[in-house]
Design an enzyme around this catalytic site. Structure first.
Site, PDB file in Angstrom:
ATOM      1  N   SER A 112      -0.594  -4.599   2.286  1.00  0.00           N
ATOM      2  CA  SER A 112      -0.433  -5.919   2.902  1.00  0.00           C
ATOM      3  C   SER A 112      -0.079  -5.790   4.369  1.00  0.00           C
ATOM      4  CB  SER A 112       0.712  -6.688   2.233  1.00  0.00           C
ATOM      5  OG  SER A 112       0.435  -6.940   0.910  1.00  0.00           O
ATOM      6  N   HIS A 127      -7.858  -6.200   0.241  1.00  0.00           N
ATOM      7  CA  HIS A 127      -6.558  -6.851   0.056  1.00  0.00           C
ATOM      8  C   HIS A 127      -6.658  -8.056  -0.881  1.00  0.00           C
ATOM      9  CE1 HIS A 127      -2.975  -9.228   1.784  1.00  0.00           C
ATOM     10  NE2 HIS A 127      -2.504  -8.278   1.016  1.00  0.00           N
ATOM     11  N   ASN A 177      -1.529 -13.310   6.133  1.00  0.00           N
ATOM     12  CA  ASN A 177      -0.122 -13.008   6.397  1.00  0.00           C
ATOM     13  C   ASN A 177       0.242 -13.099   7.870  1.00  0.00           C
ATOM     14  OD1 ASN A 177       0.866 -12.752   3.813  1.00  0.00           O
ATOM     15  ND2 ASN A 177       0.229 -10.608   3.644  1.00  0.00           N
ATOM     16  N   GLU A 228      -9.342 -10.144   1.166  1.00  0.00           N
ATOM     17  CA  GLU A 228      -9.599  -9.800   2.572  1.00  0.00           C
ATOM     18  C   GLU A 228     -10.160  -8.379   2.623  1.00  0.00           C
ATOM     19  OE1 GLU A 228      -6.155 -12.359   4.935  1.00  0.00           O
ATOM     20  OE2 GLU A 228      -5.637 -10.374   4.235  1.00  0.00           O
TER      21      GLU A 228
HETATM   22  N1  LIG Z   1       2.986  -8.198  -4.695  1.00  0.00           N
HETATM   23  C1  LIG Z   1       2.153  -8.859  -3.872  1.00  0.00           C
HETATM   24  O1  LIG Z   1       2.225 -10.093  -3.747  1.00  0.00           O
HETATM   25  C2  LIG Z   1       1.113  -8.094  -3.100  1.00  0.00           C
HETATM   26  C3  LIG Z   1      -0.018  -8.786  -2.648  1.00  0.00           C
HETATM   27  C4  LIG Z   1      -1.024  -8.076  -1.977  1.00  0.00           C
HETATM   28  C5  LIG Z   1      -0.863  -6.726  -1.748  1.00  0.00           C
HETATM   29  N2  LIG Z   1       0.265  -6.073  -2.171  1.00  0.00           N
HETATM   30  C6  LIG Z   1       0.347  -4.626  -1.923  1.00  0.00           C
HETATM   31  O2  LIG Z   1      -0.021  -3.949  -3.124  1.00  0.00           O
HETATM   32  C7  LIG Z   1       0.686  -2.723  -3.231  1.00  0.00           C
HETATM   33  C8  LIG Z   1       1.468  -2.703  -4.544  1.00  0.00           C
HETATM   34  O3  LIG Z   1       2.319  -3.812  -4.599  1.00  0.00           O
HETATM   35  P1  LIG Z   1       2.943  -4.340  -5.975  1.00  0.00           P
HETATM   36  O4  LIG Z   1       3.556  -5.652  -5.684  1.00  0.00           O
HETATM   37  O5  LIG Z   1       1.946  -4.203  -7.058  1.00  0.00           O
HETATM   38  O6  LIG Z   1       4.118  -3.253  -6.188  1.00  0.00           O
HETATM   39  P2  LIG Z   1       4.847  -2.842  -7.562  1.00  0.00           P
HETATM   40  O7  LIG Z   1       6.160  -2.311  -7.149  1.00  0.00           O
HETATM   41  O8  LIG Z   1       4.786  -3.947  -8.561  1.00  0.00           O
HETATM   42  O9  LIG Z   1       3.932  -1.630  -8.116  1.00  0.00           O
HETATM   43  C9  LIG Z   1       3.773  -0.420  -7.447  1.00  0.00           C
HETATM   44  C10 LIG Z   1       3.535   0.645  -8.509  1.00  0.00           C
HETATM   45  O10 LIG Z   1       3.132   1.858  -7.857  1.00  0.00           O
HETATM   46  C11 LIG Z   1       3.688   2.950  -8.565  1.00  0.00           C
HETATM   47  N3  LIG Z   1       3.705   4.095  -7.664  1.00  0.00           N
HETATM   48  C12 LIG Z   1       4.501   4.331  -6.607  1.00  0.00           C
HETATM   49  N4  LIG Z   1       4.148   5.495  -6.008  1.00  0.00           N
HETATM   50  C13 LIG Z   1       3.072   5.973  -6.692  1.00  0.00           C
HETATM   51  C14 LIG Z   1       2.221   7.113  -6.556  1.00  0.00           C
HETATM   52  N5  LIG Z   1       2.412   7.993  -5.568  1.00  0.00           N
HETATM   53  N6  LIG Z   1       1.223   7.282  -7.435  1.00  0.00           N
HETATM   54  C15 LIG Z   1       1.023   6.388  -8.423  1.00  0.00           C
HETATM   55  N7  LIG Z   1       1.777   5.310  -8.610  1.00  0.00           N
HETATM   56  C16 LIG Z   1       2.776   5.087  -7.748  1.00  0.00           C
HETATM   57  C17 LIG Z   1       5.053   2.468  -9.008  1.00  0.00           C
HETATM   58  O11 LIG Z   1       5.517   3.203 -10.116  1.00  0.00           O
HETATM   59  C18 LIG Z   1       4.779   0.987  -9.342  1.00  0.00           C
HETATM   60  O12 LIG Z   1       4.467   0.815 -10.703  1.00  0.00           O
HETATM   61  C19 LIG Z   1       1.550  -2.624  -1.977  1.00  0.00           C
HETATM   62  O13 LIG Z   1       0.835  -1.892  -1.006  1.00  0.00           O
HETATM   63  C20 LIG Z   1       1.708  -4.082  -1.564  1.00  0.00           C
HETATM   64  O14 LIG Z   1       1.942  -4.210  -0.163  1.00  0.00           O
HETATM   65  C21 LIG Z   1       1.238  -6.726  -2.859  1.00  0.00           C
END
Ligand SMILES: NC(=O)c1ccc[n+]([C@@H]2O[C@H](COP(=O)([O-])OP(=O)(O)OC[C@H]3O[C@@H](n4cnc5c(N)ncnc54)[C@H](O)[C@@H]3O)[C@@H](O)[C@H]2O)c1
Length: 394
Positions: free
Chosen positions: A125, A146, A196, A158
């Protein structure tokens, strides 16, 4: 990404990864889903199963289809044990923790295993796609895809090519994700991409008005909802997103934009985060969600409400125009992004045209004059469009 049929890898099975896996499997791909956390993929599969069952109940898909979708998602194990499970994947999308070092290490590891023409995509993000691609031996195949949360529900995606991304890779990815039934927009690799970045004043200007005592949270939410037509007020929305998440995005955009005062975070929100008042998930944020807590009543003063709404809207329109000026995306894609990614009642450029670009400019000049802050500077393009009497959406 030439392999047929395309197998998709998803690394990270948290909130985003599991949603993305469901979207890819629903589009007919075999999906390898992996996570570093023990038992996370199994929990993700159970959660996907629940979502699919709800779809069946609501007759959005048949039981047979739901079973097929789930069967297409296989457990790739813990990536720390190597990336072998992704060998046959023509596209790998990472949705791991938002840390540059972790994402770079993941992609350099994956590169050693996947085919030469496999595409590596990040769901980041706030990080720079170029910084992730820069760590790879073949940066031309790295791109940002994204999704918005929840990925199976939100239509917008995106697509963010880095300056080093091959044009053919961007074109392939856009056509693939369009084929998944999503609405793609193309954004340049800049902080916050489209949504964002352009949405920042929705939160920031509301927080400024709260801090100045112009109105309380319930009144500002009422004004933006009832008079602005937004689905949720800014404080309700920040509580829903999570103040921890929303504050982190604001701070990241502020820092990455070289401390442009337009994006200055609010101390009020920072204190909420420091106190653990994240919003709904902690039952307390701007509002108190605990059982029996009183819900504050807004002051339904239409003159006050209009002033609040018009100030925030002028800042939002200015941000959208400035995104056009800096070629963050095409005007049409900026309109699509804000209506389909964050459900704004209408595109900000068209909204600005309806109000009148000169009126928007006048509101910003009055704020800049009163506050003497660069935060309220009108976009050069807004001034130009007013001078040339041209619409903002053109
Ligand atoms: N939550 C949102 O609203 C949102 C929206 C768009 C993008 N994002 C992006 O998506 C990504 C994930 O966000 P999320 O909200 O799903 O986070 P989350 O914390 O729910 O999930 C992340 C997962 O990644 C795993 N993880 C961490 N390091 C790892 C590795 N090296 N190898 C494999 N697994 C690993 C963790 O165990 C966890 O289960 C981030 O980059 C975030 O910026 C989030």
């Amino acid at each position: 990404m030439a392999s047929k049929p395309l197998q998709v890898g998803v690394v990270g099975a948290g909130a985003m990864g599991r949603g993305i896996a469901q979207v890819a499997a629903s589009a007919g791909h075999r999906v390898v889903l992996a996570d570093a956390g023990a038992g996370v993929v199994a929990e993700a599969r159970r959660s996907i199963e629940r979502t699919l069952s709800r779809d069946v109940e609501k007759q959005r898909r048949t039981r047979e289809e739901a079973d097929l979708v789930l069967a297409r998602i296989t457990d790739g194990g813990e990536p720390s044990g190597g990336y072998e499970a992704f060998r046959e994947c023509g596209l790998v999308i990472e949705a791991v923790v938002e840390r540059l070092d972790v994402k770079q290490a993941l992609f350099t590891g994956l590169e050693k295993v996947v085919a030469k023409d496999a595409v590596l995509a990040t769901n980041t993000s706030s990080l720079s796609v170029a910084a992730i691609a820069g760590a790879c031996a073949e940066p031309g195949r790295v791109i940002g895809i994204h999704f918005f949360n929840p990925a199976p529900v939100m239509p917008l995606v995106e697509i963010v090519p880095a300056i080093v991304t091959d044009a053919a890779v961007a074109a392939q990815v856009i056509s693939l994700i369009d084929g998944w039934g999503k609405t793609t927009v193309r954004a340049t690799d800049t902080p916050g991409f489209i949504v964002n970045r352009v949405a920042r004043p929705f939160y920031g200007e509301s927080l400024r008005q709260l801090e100045e005592g112009i109105a309380d949270v319930a009144t500002i939410d009422w004004a933006m909802r009832e008079l602005g037509g937004f689905r949720m007020g800014p404080f309700e929305l920040m509580d829903f997103i999570g103040n921890d998440v929303n504050y982190a995005v604001t701070e990241s955009v502020f820092q990455s934009m070289f401390y442009d005062p337009r994006y200055t975070p609010a101390l009020t929100q920072r204190r909420l985060v420091e106190s653990g008042l994240y919003g709904r998930k902690r039952e307390r944020g701007y509002y108190d969600y605990r059982e029996g807590a009183a819900k504050p009543e807004p002051v339904k003063d239409e003159v006050l409400g209009r002033a609040i709404m018009e100030r925030t809207l002028a800042m939002l329109v200015n941000e959208a125009v400035d995104a056009v000026h800096h070629r963050i995306a095409s005007p049409a894609d900026i309109e699509t992004a804000m209506t389909r990614g964050v459900n704004y009642p209408r595109g900000l450029l068209a909204w600005g045209d309806e109000i009148g670009p000169a009126t928007i400019l006048g509101r910003l000049e009055a704020l800049q004059d009163e506050y003497g802050e660069d935060r309220y500077r009108p976009s050069v393009l807004l001034r130009r469009r007013v001078r040339e009497r041209r619409p903002l959406l053109s």
